[in-house]
Scaffold this active site. Sequence first.
Site, short mmCIF file in Angstrom:
data_model
loop_
_atom_site.label_atom_id
_atom_site.label_comp_id
_atom_site.label_asym_id
_atom_site.label_seq_id
_atom_site.Cartn_x
_atom_site.Cartn_y
_atom_site.Cartn_z
N GLU A 1 8.14 -9.01 9.97
CA GLU A 1 9.10 -9.65 9.08
C GLU A 1 10.49 -9.04 9.31
O GLU A 1 10.83 -8.01 8.70
CB GLU A 1 8.70 -9.43 7.62
CG GLU A 1 7.35 -10.00 7.25
CD GLU A 1 7.26 -10.31 5.76
OE1 GLU A 1 6.96 -11.45 5.43
OE2 GLU A 1 7.50 -9.41 4.95
N LYS B 1 5.67 -12.60 -4.71
CA LYS B 1 6.62 -11.60 -5.23
C LYS B 1 6.59 -11.63 -6.76
O LYS B 1 5.55 -11.89 -7.35
CB LYS B 1 8.02 -11.84 -4.66
CG LYS B 1 7.99 -11.99 -3.13
CD LYS B 1 9.31 -11.93 -2.48
CE LYS B 1 9.14 -12.14 -0.98
NZ LYS B 1 10.38 -12.02 -0.25
N SER C 1 11.72 -16.46 5.84
CA SER C 1 12.23 -17.84 5.76
C SER C 1 11.39 -18.84 6.54
O SER C 1 11.92 -19.80 7.10
CB SER C 1 13.70 -17.89 6.19
OG SER C 1 14.48 -17.11 5.31
N GLY D 1 9.34 -17.43 -0.42
CA GLY D 1 9.89 -18.52 -1.23
C GLY D 1 9.12 -19.83 -1.10
O GLY D 1 8.89 -20.54 -2.10
N ASN E 1 3.09 -14.75 -0.40
CA ASN E 1 3.54 -13.59 -1.17
C ASN E 1 4.41 -14.11 -2.31
O ASN E 1 5.58 -14.42 -2.10
CB ASN E 1 4.32 -12.66 -0.23
CG ASN E 1 4.96 -11.50 -0.97
OD1 ASN E 1 4.67 -11.25 -2.14
ND2 ASN E 1 5.85 -10.79 -0.28
N HIS F 1 5.99 -3.84 2.63
CA HIS F 1 6.97 -4.91 2.57
C HIS F 1 8.37 -4.30 2.52
O HIS F 1 8.58 -3.26 1.89
CB HIS F 1 6.71 -5.80 1.35
CG HIS F 1 7.50 -7.06 1.42
ND1 HIS F 1 8.84 -7.10 1.10
CD2 HIS F 1 7.16 -8.31 1.82
CE1 HIS F 1 9.29 -8.33 1.29
NE2 HIS F 1 8.29 -9.09 1.72
N GLU G 1 10.88 -5.01 0.87
CA GLU G 1 11.42 -4.81 -0.48
C GLU G 1 10.91 -3.51 -1.09
O GLU G 1 11.62 -2.83 -1.83
CB GLU G 1 11.07 -6.02 -1.36
CG GLU G 1 11.90 -7.24 -0.96
CD GLU G 1 11.20 -8.57 -1.15
OE1 GLU G 1 10.23 -8.64 -1.90
OE2 GLU G 1 11.66 -9.56 -0.53
N GLY H 1 14.06 -14.17 2.83
CA GLY H 1 14.76 -14.74 1.68
C GLY H 1 16.19 -15.18 1.97
O GLY H 1 16.95 -15.45 1.05
#
Length: 252
Positions: free
Chosen positions: A169, A11, A215, A237, A9, A97, A99, A175
């Site tokens: 998640e 992002k 993470s 990330g 992902n 997600h 976010e 993150g």
Amino acid sequence: MRKKIVAGNWKMNKVFAEAETLITEIADALDEVELINTEVVLCPPSIYLEMTTDVAEEANFMVGAQNVYPEDSGAFTGEISPLMLKALKVDYCIVGHSERRKYFGESNEFLLRKVDALLKHGIRPIFCCGELLPEREAGQHFDVVKKQVEESLFHLGAEAFARIVIAYEPVWAIGTGVTASKEQAQEMHAYIRQLVAEKYNAKTAENTTILYGGSCNGKNAMELFAQPDVDGGLIGGACLKAEEFMQIVTSL
Ligand code: PGA
């Protein structure tokens, strides 16, 4: 045997030239490895989907979108429809997600509409669920995840549900550099699989791919993926550098 998946992902990262480089590097690296029963999915920003699906035609990865609007077309400025994704040969789309839940206020009911809209056009949702830190600390994590899964997915019949990939998640792990322990991940994945078995049947549950996200990186992927109910990862990330992403892919 259920499919194993590592999905990246991206992002809101990478400008055009960087995106092109990353896609090429991953495509080249995937040519060098043999993956058995494993799919790699790249989920770049929508502006790069066409380029990514072009490369994917000759490469060993699938393509996912990060978002969709649950209508085929119309006056929804700035949005992207499942028909548009389908026309680009996009295979997957991330839904729910944390976010998007947090910054864009997406509710379980709205996510249900996205799930239906994607399935209608043959795109597989990667449905994200997971609890906030205070919810885990209050011992509510199982209830939170149950509600998310029930309210956005359990209206589906068994055949439609078989097209869903679930990503657990925990929001406190996204993150933050704090990963769920392998025990925490396994416990929640087994719980989700149990929910699916109770709602549908044992076979559907056995065949459901459940990814871990939060993470996950080149160092911890191996022990997370070794858990019996962890079928791969949704990587944020650590998917932005080809080398580390490939380290995760080959940990499966
Ligand atoms: P992270 O993100 O790997 O950077 O924690 C995962 C995700 O949000 O899908």
